[in-house]
Structures are given as structure tokens and as C-alpha cells.
Design an enzyme around this catalytic site. Structure first.
Site, PDB file in Angstrom:
ATOM      1  N   ASP A  52      78.136  52.077 106.445  1.00  0.00           N
ATOM      2  CA  ASP A  52      79.345  52.562 105.777  1.00  0.00           C
ATOM      3  C   ASP A  52      80.545  52.648 106.717  1.00  0.00           C
ATOM      4  O   ASP A  52      81.677  52.825 106.261  1.00  0.00           O
ATOM      5  CB  ASP A  52      79.105  53.936 105.163  1.00  0.00           C
ATOM      6  CG  ASP A  52      78.216  53.872 103.929  1.00  0.00           C
ATOM      7  OD1 ASP A  52      78.234  52.832 103.243  1.00  0.00           O
ATOM      8  OD2 ASP A  52      77.495  54.848 103.661  1.00  0.00           O
TER       9      ASP A  52
ATOM     10  N   SER B  75      66.696  49.207 104.485  1.00  0.00           N
ATOM     11  CA  SER B  75      67.491  49.853 103.441  1.00  0.00           C
ATOM     12  C   SER B  75      66.939  51.239 103.169  1.00  0.00           C
ATOM     13  O   SER B  75      65.797  51.371 102.703  1.00  0.00           O
ATOM     14  CB  SER B  75      67.470  49.023 102.147  1.00  0.00           C
ATOM     15  OG  SER B  75      67.988  49.769 101.057  1.00  0.00           O
TER      16      SER B  75
ATOM     17  N   LYS C 100      77.306  62.731 101.488  1.00  0.00           N
ATOM     18  CA  LYS C 100      76.975  62.140 100.188  1.00  0.00           C
ATOM     19  C   LYS C 100      75.489  61.806 100.090  1.00  0.00           C
ATOM     20  O   LYS C 100      74.848  62.099  99.075  1.00  0.00           O
ATOM     21  CB  LYS C 100      77.837  60.881  99.986  1.00  0.00           C
ATOM     22  CG  LYS C 100      77.806  60.316  98.582  1.00  0.00           C
ATOM     23  CD  LYS C 100      79.048  59.487  98.301  1.00  0.00           C
ATOM     24  CE  LYS C 100      79.048  58.163  99.020  1.00  0.00           C
ATOM     25  NZ  LYS C 100      78.325  57.105  98.279  1.00  0.00           N
ATOM     26  N   SER C 101      74.925  61.219 101.132  1.00  0.00           N
ATOM     27  CA  SER C 101      73.504  60.851 101.099  1.00  0.00           C
ATOM     28  C   SER C 101      72.610  62.073 100.938  1.00  0.00           C
ATOM     29  O   SER C 101      71.647  62.071 100.156  1.00  0.00           O
ATOM     30  CB  SER C 101      73.125  60.096 102.379  1.00  0.00           C
ATOM     31  OG  SER C 101      73.800  58.869 102.466  1.00  0.00           O
TER      32      SER C 101
ATOM     33  N   GLY D 123      75.069  53.200  93.797  1.00  0.00           N
ATOM     34  CA  GLY D 123      73.820  52.512  94.059  1.00  0.00           C
ATOM     35  C   GLY D 123      72.714  53.463  94.466  1.00  0.00           C
ATOM     36  O   GLY D 123      71.543  53.249  94.136  1.00  0.00           O
TER      37      GLY D 123
END
Length: 432
Positions: free
Chosen positions: A315, A166, A20-21, A91
Site C-alpha cells: 500500500d 497475499s 484498516k487491516s 477487497g
């Protein structure tokens, strides 16, 4: 009497949906880069679809060419969209697009669903504002919707010390930095290393980044190239833990991401002495990928997740908590405050789940601890387990279900579509 659950195993070979990233970044970066290129194995989850539809609303030329395959013609100027860009539950979409919108100076509104609108955006507003962006938060406590005001002057450089590790905030700053004058410096200091997909892909496409994080290239340096998205290791984590806690399991996961900043799950499995091996086979746009094999068996060892490890496990902590329940030893989690700002307050949700499962645990402001037991029996649960629209909590509980005599009442099963629409089909196939 033999435990009938021990006849339940996960066996087989599988490939996973695209990471996904990496999928988010492939869509965004190829839309910015000069030239045309294709993406194979793009994630089909709803979060990545949010990124795709937002980019299309900005005028990006993204066209399907097959199953999870897309063709992108990049390097075109983005258009002012006719309505707010809906980031859905993602996000990553909102924070990374914030960097691009700040850099381009377009008048744009970014919105999201109820969950996304409660997540903190001050962490991305602050550095982008320091660079010269004008951003109005229309939510409470500097949350979405975010209104970017039109700006004619280019952004300034920045040397930013991140208060929290982050990857999303780091990526937003780097993407905004692509639109600064080359004479400006864009430097980022992280308290701990976070996922480095942005640095790897931007460098592969021509915008060099030196370490420690110093952006040298600019948007004009980006040149398209074809991207094969490896399997999502965060999705693999559910099957790895499922196989580990079911003796007799034998699972091979092929073409999965082996990015070093994402291998925390393998490190934790090693703490539990799970027989797991990984072999790198290929690289694409700087991303290594390969195969992982795991066998089910006796799990023993203290599992200690310290603050420095949390960014590469952000995650995976829900499913690793399940691993800890069946591992002989002490499971300890510290430094996980960031879990309070995911799709749900994941830390509180996990504590509530442990309580509902009658686990004897100690809660801390930044984590929890408990004693695991390979023979622990999942108790009967009468009240549905709340997952707060969080796909990773749902999937972690479904893996726990594999060791339960009675089906657990799990709320919100439909939310797995956020990241893994085929989760239940894969589960049934591996059990068969």
C-alpha cells in the site's frame, strides 16, 4: 533566491485513524468469538464500514458505543442474509468473508462496486474449492459477484502453497480452516512473508497458529477480548514522506501500528537517510504499537525495493515513489506485479503519473526506476492526473503537491474517504 516552498513544513503531533487491516479483522473475529467485547479506534473509512454492514446483515450484534467505538456480542450463528452482501470497494471484506462463508456453508452472494468486480478472485476461489466449498463466479475471469452454495458437509483440510504472497488469501484460508474438523490439518506455505494480522489476532483470541503457518485452533476456541486498534501505518506513510521531503518539518505520530510485517516504509526511509525513529510502547491482541518521529532534511541514498519487500509495502509504494523523486540517488522497484490488482492497476497508474510529470524513467514489467533529485521542481501539469478511484494515489499526489509551485490537477479527491476521511483536515492542521 530562496525557494519559497522550503518555508512549507509539516509540524506537530498527531494520532491516526485505526489501522484498516486490523479493523476489518477485529469486526470479523469478535463476531465469531464467544462473549462480548469492545473495539476502540475502529477505522471510519468506507472499506471498514462495508465489513461492518455485511456482518450486521448476517445477524452479527454490533452496536456503536461512541466515536469509532463499538460493542460486539459474538459466538452467535450467522443468518442467511435477505439480499447479496455488498462489499463496496473493499477487497479485504470480500476475500476474508469468502473464507468465513465457505466455512459456514451458508448460501450467500458477495458483490462489490465496479472496481472490486474487476479484481481477481480466482486466487481465493481455488484454495477454498480445494477445501470443499462450492463457489460460482458470476463475473468475467473468475471475479465478483461470488455465489456460495449451501453445503452441509464440513470443509476438508489443506496444505496450500501460495503462488503469490497475499495476506488476504492467507486469511481466507485460515478463516475457512476454523470450521474444519480439528483432526484436519490446515497448512500454508508463503513465497514471502505477508502481513500477519490474522495470525496474531486469532492466536490472541485463542485459536493458536504455529509457524510455519499451521492452524491448530478452531472457531470454538475463540474467546472475545477488548481490542484497541492502533493507528494505521499505511496512513502514517503519507505524513512521514511529507515531512521527509519538506526541510524543517518535525512530526510525531503517536499510537501507530508497529507490526513487523508493516515496517517496510521505515526501512525505505532509512535507505534515504531520513532521520526517523520508532519506539514501541504497548501491545494489544498481539499487535505492537508506539510512536514514530521524523524530521525533514537532505535525502540521499539509493532506494531499492526488491520482490521480497513488496508484500510489506503493497500500500505504500505510491507514496514511496514520491519520496524517491526527492532523494539523491536511484529509485528502483521490482517485483510489484501485485500492484496491478489493487483498487486500480496501480503500477500502470504510477507509470502514467511519472510520464505526466516528465520524469525520465525506465519501465519494467514488474516496476520502474529513475534518478531522484532533492531540488527537482514539479512541472506544470495541464491535464488532470488520473487516479482511477484509488485513494492511495490521490493522497500520494497531494503530498507531492506540497513541493509544487502550482497546484496539481488531481482527479477523484473524494476517494480518500475509502481509508482516510479526515485526510484533508489533518493536512491543513499540520501545515498551519
Amino acid at each position: 533566491m530562496q525557494n519559497p516552498l522550503l518555508a512549507r513544513t509539516l509540524r506537530g503531533t498527531l494520532t491516526l485513524p485505526g489501522d484498516k487491516s486490523i479493523s476489518h479483522r477485529a469486526l470479523m473475529f469478535l463476531s465469531l468469538a464467544r462473549g462480548t467485547a469492545g473495539i476502540q479506534n475502529l477505522s471510519s473509512g468506507k472499506d471498514v464500514l462495508s465489513t461492518l454492514t455485511c456482518l450486521q446483515a448476517l445477524g452479527a450484534r454490533i452496536e456503536p458505543t461512541g466515536s469509532n467505538a463499538w460493542h460486539i456480542t459474538g459466538g452467535q450463528a450467522f443468518l442467511v442474509p435477505s439480499k447479496p452482501l455488498d462489499c463496496g470497494n473493499s477487497g479485504t471484506t470480500m476475500r476474508l468473508l469468502s473464507g468465513i462463508m465457505a466455512g459456514m456453508g451458508l448460501p450467500v452472494m458477495l458483490t462489490g462496486d465496479e472496481s472490486l468486480s474487476q479484481r481477481p478472485m480466482k486466487r481465493v476461489i481455488e484454495p477454498l474449492t480445494q477445501m470443499g466449498a462450492v463457489i460460482q463466479s458470476l463475473g468475467t475471469n473468475q471475479s465478483a459477484p461470488l455465489h456460495f452454495l449451501q453445503r452441509q458437509t464440513p470443509l476438508k483440510g489443506i496444505h496450500y502453497a501460495m503462488p503469490v504472497a497475499s495476506a488476504q488469501v492467507k486469511s481466507a484460508i485460515l478463516l475457512a480452516g476454523l470450521f474444519t474438523d480439528p483432526a484436519e490439518s490446515v497448512v500454508i506455505d508463503e513465497p514471502f512473508p505477508s502481513r500477519d494480522h490474522t495470525e496474531r489476532m486469532l492466536t490472541a483470541l485463542g485459536a493458536k497458529i504455529s509457524l510455519p503457518i499451521n492452524l491448530i485452533g478452531r472457531c470454538a476456541d475463540l474467546v472475545s477480548q477488548d481490542i484497541m486498534v492502533p493507528g494505521d501505518i499505511s496512513s502514517a506513510a503519507f505524513w512521514l514522506v511529507g515531512a521527509a521531503i519538506l526541510p524543517g518539518s518535525n512530526l510525531i505520530i503517536q499510537q501507530v501500528s508497529l507490526n513487523p510485517t508493516r515496517l517496510g516504509v521505515l526501512k525505505v526511509l532509512a535507505m534515504a537517510k531520513a532521520p526517523v525513529t520508532a519506539e514501541e510502547t504497548l501491545q494489544n491482541v498481539g499487535e505492537p504499537y508506539g510512536n514514530i518521529q521524523i524530521h525533514g532534511g537532505a535525502l540521499k541514498g539509493d532506494i531499492t525495493i526488491i520482490p521480497e519487500m513488496v508484500p510489506e509495502l503493497i500500500d505504500e509504494i505510491p507514496i514511496l515513489t514520491i519520496l524517491g523523486l526527492f532523494t539523491q540517488g536511484t529509485f528502483t522497484l521490482h517485483g510489484a506485479e501485485e500492484l496491478r490488482f489493487k483498487e486500480s492497476d496501480r503500477l500502470k497508474a504510477l507509470v502514467d503519473i511519472l510520464r505526466a510529470l516528465k520524469v525520465d524513467f525506465t519501465a519494467y514489467p514488474d516496476g520502474f526506476s529513475f534518478e531522484g533529485n532533492p531540488d527537482w521542481r514539479v512541472p506544470k501539469v495541464e491535464i488532470p492526473l488520473a487516479t482511477h478511484h484509488d485513494h492511495r494515489l490521490v493522497m500520494a499526489l497531494e503530498i507531492l503537491n506540497l513541493r509544487s509551485f502550482l497546484p496539481l490537477p488531481i482527479e477523484g479527491k473524494e476517494w480518500v474517504s475509502i481509508s482516510y476521511p479526515g485526510f484533508y483536515d489533518t493536512l491543513n492542521r499540520l501545515l498551519a
